[in-house]
Motif scaffolding. Sequence first.
Motif, PDB file in Angstrom:
ATOM      1  N   SER A   1      23.609   4.801   1.288  1.00  0.00           N
ATOM      2  CA  SER A   1      24.235   4.830  -0.040  1.00  0.00           C
ATOM      3  C   SER A   1      25.754   4.729   0.025  1.00  0.00           C
ATOM      4  CB  SER A   1      23.864   6.136  -0.738  1.00  0.00           C
ATOM      5  OG  SER A   1      24.469   7.244  -0.081  1.00  0.00           O
TER       6      SER A   1
ATOM      7  N   LYS B   1      16.179  12.916  -7.583  1.00  0.00           N
ATOM      8  CA  LYS B   1      17.243  12.118  -8.198  1.00  0.00           C
ATOM      9  C   LYS B   1      18.164  12.960  -9.075  1.00  0.00           C
ATOM     10  CE  LYS B   1      14.829   7.674  -8.163  1.00  0.00           C
ATOM     11  NZ  LYS B   1      14.163   6.617  -8.958  1.00  0.00           N
TER      12      LYS B   1
ATOM     13  N   LEU C   1      21.620  13.796  -7.614  1.00  0.00           N
ATOM     14  CA  LEU C   1      22.673  12.795  -7.483  1.00  0.00           C
ATOM     15  C   LEU C   1      23.809  13.025  -8.478  1.00  0.00           C
ATOM     16  CD1 LEU C   1      20.491   9.597  -6.951  1.00  0.00           C
ATOM     17  CD2 LEU C   1      21.589  11.030  -5.210  1.00  0.00           C
TER      18      LEU C   1
ATOM     19  N   GLN D   1      20.293   9.101   0.685  1.00  0.00           N
ATOM     20  CA  GLN D   1      21.031   9.460  -0.514  1.00  0.00           C
ATOM     21  C   GLN D   1      21.838  10.734  -0.234  1.00  0.00           C
ATOM     22  OE1 GLN D   1      21.125   7.520  -3.408  1.00  0.00           O
ATOM     23  NE2 GLN D   1      20.127   6.131  -1.967  1.00  0.00           N
TER      24      GLN D   1
ATOM     25  N   ALA E   1      26.211   7.568   6.331  1.00  0.00           N
ATOM     26  CA  ALA E   1      26.327   6.954   5.001  1.00  0.00           C
ATOM     27  C   ALA E   1      26.608   5.458   5.084  1.00  0.00           C
ATOM     28  CB  ALA E   1      27.437   7.645   4.213  1.00  0.00           C
TER      29      ALA E   1
END
Length: 532
Positions: free
Chosen positions: A125, A312, A315, A331, A449
């Motif tokens: 991500s 999610k 996030l 993520q 990442a």
Amino acid sequence: MKTKSLLTFTAAAFASAVFAETYTSVISPLDGEKWWGAATFFGSHMPYENFAEKDLAKSNYSNQSAPLFVSSKGRYIWSDKPFKFSAKNGVITITSEFEKIQPVAAGKTLKDAYLAASKIHFEPSGAIPEDVFFSMPQYNTWIELMYNQNQADVEKYADDVIKNGFPVGVFMVDDNWQNYYGNFDFRADKFPDPKAMMDRLHAKGFKVMFWICPFVSPASPEFRELNKAGLLLKEKGKKDPAMVEWWNGISACYDLTNPKAREHLKGKLAAMREKYGADGFKFDAGDKGAVSEGIEFFEGATPSDYCEAWAKMGLDFPYNEYRACWKMGLQPLVQRLQDKPYSWEGIRQLIPDMLAAGLIGHPYTCPDMIGGGEFRSFLNPDMTPIDPSKIDQKLIVRSCQVHALMPMMQFSVAPWRILDKKNLEICRKFADLHKRFGPYILELAHNAAKTGEPIVRHMEYEFPNQGFENSKDQFMLGPKYLVAPVVTPEDSREVKLPAGEWKDDLGKVWKGGQTIKIDVPIDRLPYFEKLK
């Protein structure tokens, strides 16, 4: 009429047959091939040899799970949907209701397989959780306070961190700070001035998170509001909200697969953060198993979609932590291992489970709580706290050492309460070691990442074809450090060194390509820096 009835029956039967169709794939190993994947909780069983069938559609097995396998010979297996799998004599059998699944040849090594799969199916991500997770220890009030979370003891725990000379980092207030599930205001009888508490914790340097779940207490104002708006899970085939059984009883539950429900919950969390100054949340529960039977989701979604939707949520909150997760590889989410028992067996599970987490795309993972997160381990049968004199202090210290050179370390049972002066000093030493390695660990997090590479790496990942496939008690921290904690009551262990030259934590240089036996007194954590 007769023809119409026959056609109707035939169509229904056809649809049922199609729905029931399954696809079975039998993946025989190449010469010497080993497989990892599917679920973090199975780390101790990896690489798979013989393993009873598990169903990823019905359970995330208490931890992170993903429809992914990677092999030591550069092959990987992926499906966007969950499947069943088993292993017998190294042969992997996969059953899917959606597709025929076959391995993909991506290279020659475990690293080749993992990087190829991540690039295609869960690309990095570019973002990581907040830096402090990697550079400083975390503190969680669960073991000390359990369901008696209260302002006085929360502040005392934080004061004791500082009083005993431990580094200040993330501070998590666990379950039962709120009025009831689905409500995000503090219990007035337990927290008389939560804003003042938050201000004091922040002034001491802590980042403060609060435990939450997706459940809603029945007969509460929130329940009535959410039910009226159609934002709760429903019983299959009915308009009634489902009553979901979980470890704290029976509750209604946000339908996380409904975008409106997610936005409603996010709004509540944002308001709580604004009102009290909370930095973030420990997103607990979200497991598939609690909602795998008799539940109707938004627009035909599944338990897997529900679990993924819960992940999610994090996030939008950079200070987050998860134990249950489906997919969401690479993520910026903090993951934590399932609660481990306070035992040597529990300690031995930490390394293989952390290795498994990295190989299914979760590099930003914390290895449970130091000493174990199963709170009953620290209680007598009558649920009173166990006498500290009965605590195995060596076990606590060795657990702390396993955590010290992991991506994150988390205290819950207070070491200053259960350890003598000598062993408390040892734990403080390794909390400081984690802080000292913080810049390197943070560098590895940023690398993950960008590239997807795990922070904690299997020996086979870094050193293929050197006989490390079954290694479960040592690991690589990035490409530079081999870490070999003691995970048994003995004060010695064997370390298998890859080819090259290695300098240990005492400054001694070793020639690689050999297995060495070393003495490991209670105050030592063996680690080896790769020289060449």
